[in-house]
Design an enzyme around this catalytic site. Structure first.
Site, PDB file in Angstrom:
ATOM      1  N   HIS A 214       6.168   0.118  30.085  1.00 24.13           N
ATOM      2  CA  HIS A 214       5.466   0.905  31.100  1.00 24.13           C
ATOM      3  C   HIS A 214       4.413   1.836  30.503  1.00 24.13           C
ATOM      4  O   HIS A 214       3.224   1.613  30.658  1.00 24.13           O
ATOM      5  CB  HIS A 214       6.485   1.703  31.921  1.00 24.13           C
TER       6      HIS A 214
ATOM      7  N   GLU B 103      15.884   4.528  33.463  1.00 22.55           N
ATOM      8  CA  GLU B 103      14.525   4.290  33.953  1.00 22.55           C
ATOM      9  C   GLU B 103      13.479   5.144  33.232  1.00 22.55           C
ATOM     10  O   GLU B 103      12.869   6.033  33.822  1.00 22.55           O
ATOM     11  CB  GLU B 103      14.442   4.521  35.470  1.00 22.55           C
TER      12      GLU B 103
ATOM     13  N   HIS C 227      10.022   6.319  31.946  1.00 22.04           N
ATOM     14  CA  HIS C 227       8.636   6.123  32.391  1.00 22.04           C
ATOM     15  C   HIS C 227       7.688   6.743  31.368  1.00 22.04           C
ATOM     16  O   HIS C 227       7.403   6.158  30.342  1.00 22.04           O
ATOM     17  CB  HIS C 227       8.429   6.691  33.789  1.00 22.04           C
TER      18      HIS C 227
ATOM     19  N   GLU D 291      13.648   8.669  34.990  1.00 20.93           N
ATOM     20  CA  GLU D 291      13.558   8.864  36.443  1.00 20.93           C
ATOM     21  C   GLU D 291      14.882   9.280  37.066  1.00 20.93           C
ATOM     22  O   GLU D 291      14.915   9.832  38.161  1.00 20.93           O
ATOM     23  CB  GLU D 291      13.031   7.594  37.115  1.00 20.93           C
TER      24      GLU D 291
END
Length: 312
Positions: A228, A268, A270, A285
């Site tokens: 990402h 998660e 990011h 996240e």
């Protein structure tokens, strides 16, 4: 850098959504909470604090401006925000409605440059709030992350499968990627040689574009990892998050890739940035920031994969 220590610092509830992260001019880590509409601040070793925006504003990417304030995009409110280190917030409306601003970075000219995902534009805002927008040559390109180079801004075109460059005069150049439907997202510029590094979230690859325009792609060990965001460490080495695989990774100049599992499953990851302490920090996240530290010096000890809770 051999990693032996990854510590996690809880900074919000599991539904707030820490998303992007940067080091502020005050030596603190500043981060967005996309789901709760808050801007957070953490000094390592202290309790986290946060500042409430409109709950549904969707603050997304954050960076430090040349004026000593933090600037951020409000993806769902279609605004650019500014917050001082003492928490004073100013918000700026954009010229195009429903434009979906996402990436933001300081340019070589001292202004803030940002992407408009839903409007196929690159925007520029001065520190006194003057906005200019530049149309991209292709519709439906979904411009995403953006970063400054020596004399231009570089950005990913997620749906056009390309890397874009915009000069300070507004001239735009687009470079297509070798892999079809690679869907680039994160982007960083090497401080050493000016090459552009980027993530290909759909292809499971890290890309590099040399200053002569030549593009090389490096497949990850796990092609389903969904890379990402990407940044560089103090030595200029690119580090990236694997959102779909719960890992952070780095890539050497020869293309050698190292990946490291995060302590908490399905966290998660990011955004990722170089922190004020010289470590890499990533926003999780599910409610935490993770610190990725170098190996301890010989003769010292450290806890491996320590999970620290600094807030409820």
């Amino acid at each position: 850098m051999t990693v032996q220590v990854i510590d996690e610092y809880v900074v919000s509830g599991p539904d707030s959504g820490p998303y992007a992260i940067t080091t502020g001019p005050d030596g603190a880590l500043w981060f967005t909470m996309v789901h709760s509409g808050r801007i957070g601040r953490l000094v390592p070793g202290e309790e986290p604090t946060s500042h409430q925006l409109d709950a549904d504003s969707g603050p997304t990417v954050i960076t430090t401006g040349t004026d000593g304030a933090l600037w951020f995009t409000e993806y769902r409110a279609h605004r650019i925000g500014r917050i001082t280190t003492d928490g004073q917030v100013t918000e700026f409306d954009l010229l195009t409605a429903e434009c979906g601003p996402f990436g933001i970075a300081v340019g070589p000219d001292g202004a803030l440059w940002f992407t408009e995902t839903a409007a196929d534009r690159i925007g520029r805002i001065t520190t006194d709030g003057e906005v200019t927008e530049y149309a991209l040559p292709e519709a439906g390109a979904f411009p995403s992350a953006i970063v400054a180079g020596h004399d231009a801004m570089w950005f990913t075109l997620n749906q056009a499968n390309a890397i874009g460059r915009i000069g300070m005069d507004g001239t735009i150049t687009v470079h297509g990627l070798p892999t079809e439907a690679a869907a680039p997202v994160g982007i960083a510029v090497s401080p050493d040689d000016g090459s552009v590094w980027f993530t290909e979230i759909a292809a499971g690859q890290i890309g590099r574009m040399a200053t002569d325009g030549r593009i090389t792609e490096y497949p990850l060990p796990d092609r389903s990892a969904r890379p990402h965001a990407i940044t560089t460490d103090a030595d200029g080495r690119p580090w990236f998050t694997e959102w779909g695989a719960n890992r952070v990774g780095s890539i050497a100049s020869d293309g050698t890739i190292s990946v490291h599992d995060l302590p908490t499953p399905a966290a998660e990851p990011h955004g990722i940035t170089l922190g004020p302490d010289g470590a890499l920090w990533t926003a999780l996240e599910t409610g935490a920031l993770a610190r990725v530290a170098p190996a301890p010096a010989p003769g010292t000890t450290a806890n491996t994969n320590t999970h620290q809770r600094n807030a409820s």
